[in-house]
Design an enzyme around this catalytic site. Structure first.
Site: not given
Ligand code: SAH
Length: 411
Positions: A204, A226, A341
């Site tokens: 991803d 994506k 998100m």
């Molecule tokens: N599966 C992932 C989340 C996917 S949804 C998890 O468990 O972390 C993607 C969202 O995760 C982003 O839009 C943001 O809100 C958050 N996110 C992922 N990585 C991030 C980061 N390094 N810093 C801040 N928010 C993050």
């Protein structure tokens, strides 16, 4: 060795111009380490992969959308050639030689004036291995050193035996692996072990690029980026790739940001594999929902402050018929609310929470690119946060934390 032994150096590229020619998978794999070194990267390519696009969008590098011209190397200290076409690569080599700029070539190691070693990083230590012309030997030595430094058993156990359904060629299987929130060291030991044993990696956009930098050279890397509202490869296509490769007997690692089952569509991928009879392992990851607040000094629970935390997706507006979230009920909770998100709909989310009773002065933190070198933290209140985020120019990926825990450890 013909041409003499290579002379190893550690290039200090911070603030120095490095030109990358080409915008495909080779460039996708090379660019993160260059950015990590602080290089001033100029990317010259008519087209980019989504992952490279994301670097451009985030302002991490400059992109010239066209073919290479020799003047691109003016002022450069190093050039990485990442194009397939031998004539185009040779033209870059010639321009580099003329300017005495070292030139790394993915297509032809004999034509290169510099070789990139197999690398492993362990805190402040970087180990770089050149294999005397045999990249597999370099990777093997690198892997052994990496395991030694990490105090881990070697990757020989990378492929636990799984029962093999008849349709799947021997060895074919899929692992859904959580890569953690951004810091490449926050992948689990198991996730890392499987990743280094993979034949195919489907990654991803949110996956830390440095993890991909350490993959074997012969690994097939599929960029499943994506980008929201941008060019997207449909989920069905990703499912198809996972299943097809596994049926052909390959070990596929589906590497996903954070945890695979937290807003990651991991469940759909598991079902697609199961339907095709492909064995699947799920390796949990450190989710940004917990780790990103922590990286900003915010515990999602704290004694006498919050006895609950709720993780919610903000990608659908609260008033949308498609929303599955009862925001008015969340407004009545007094614990921590973590919104992933949520940037695009932040004004509507904050407004809805206040309208249904959450105090307007509730502390809020917004953390962009948490756990990475690019981390930014904004502190605000429920009533002011949407405007503050716009004023500060914060961008996704960002995590929003709402509740008194935001101030729990603040001085
Ligand atoms: N599966 C992932 C989340 C996917 S949804 C998890 O468990 O972390 C993607 C969202 O995760 C982003 O839009 C943001 O809100 C958050 N996110 C992922 N990585 C991030 C980061 N390094 N810093 C801040 N928010 C993050």
């Amino acid at each position: 060795m013909p041409g003499g032994n290579p002379y190893p150096v550690g290039l200090r590229l911070h603030g120095r111009r490095v030109v990358v020619v080409g915008g495909g998978t080779v460039a996708t794999r090379r660019v993160p380490a260059l950015l990590d070194a602080g290089a001033d990267v100029l990317l010259v390519a008519p087209e980019l992969t989504p992952a490279l696009h994301a670097h451009v969008d985030a302002g991490r590098l400059r992109w010239e959308r066209r073919r290479f011209t020799p003047a691109d190397l003016d002022g450069a200290w190093l050039v990485q050639v990442a194009v397939d076409d031998p004539a185009a690569a040779a033209a870059v080599s010639a321009a580099a030689a003329e300017r005495r700029v070292f030139c790394v070539r993915a297509d032809d190691r004999n034509a290169a004036t510099a070789w990139t070693p197999a690398v492993t990083r362990h805190g402040p230590v970087t180990v770089a291995v050149l294999g005397g012309g045999d990249p597999r030997r370099a990777m093997g030595v690198r892997d052994a050193v990496r395991d030694l430094l990490a105090g881990r058993p070697g990757p020989s156990a990378a492929r636990p035996a799984a029962p093999e359904p008849s349709a799947v060629a021997p060895g074919g299987r899929v692992a859904l692996v959580g890569a953690g929130p951004g810091d490449p060291e926050l992948i689990t030991v198991k996730g890392w072990r499987l990743l280094t044993g993979a034949d195919v990696v489907v990654a991803d956009r949110l996956v830390p690029g440095l993890l991909l930098d350490e993959l074997r050279a012969d690994v097939e890397l599929v960029d499943a980026s994506k980008i929201p509202y941008g060019p997207a490869r449909a989920q069905e296509e990703i499912n198809r790739i996972l299943v097809d490769r596994a049926l052909a007997g390959r070990f596929v690692v589906r590497l996903k940001g954070g945890d695979p089952y937290v807003f990651g569509r991991g469940g759909e991928e598991l079902l697609a594999c199961a339907a095709a009879g492909v064995p699947v392992t799920v390796v949990p990851g450190v989710t940004s929902a917990v780790a990103v607040p922590a990286a900003a000094g915010i515990p999602v629970t704290h004694r006498a402050v919050a006895h609950e935390f709720t993780v919610v997706s903000g990608h659908v507006a609260p008033d949308s018929p498609a929303s599955l979230v009862r925001w008015e009920a969340l407004a009545a909770l007094r614990g921590t609310l973590v919104v992933l998100m949520g940037l695009k709909n932040l004004a509507a989310i904050a407004g809805t929470l206040v309208a249904h009773g959450r105090p307007a002065a509730t502390p809020v933190a917004v953390v962009q690119e948490g756990t990475t070198d690019g981390q930014r933290v904004l502190r605000s209140t429920l009533e002011a946060v949407a405007a503050d985020v716009v004023a500060a120019g914060l961008r996704p990926p960002a995590t929003v934390v709402i509740g008194d825990v935001v101030d729990a450890l603040a001085p």
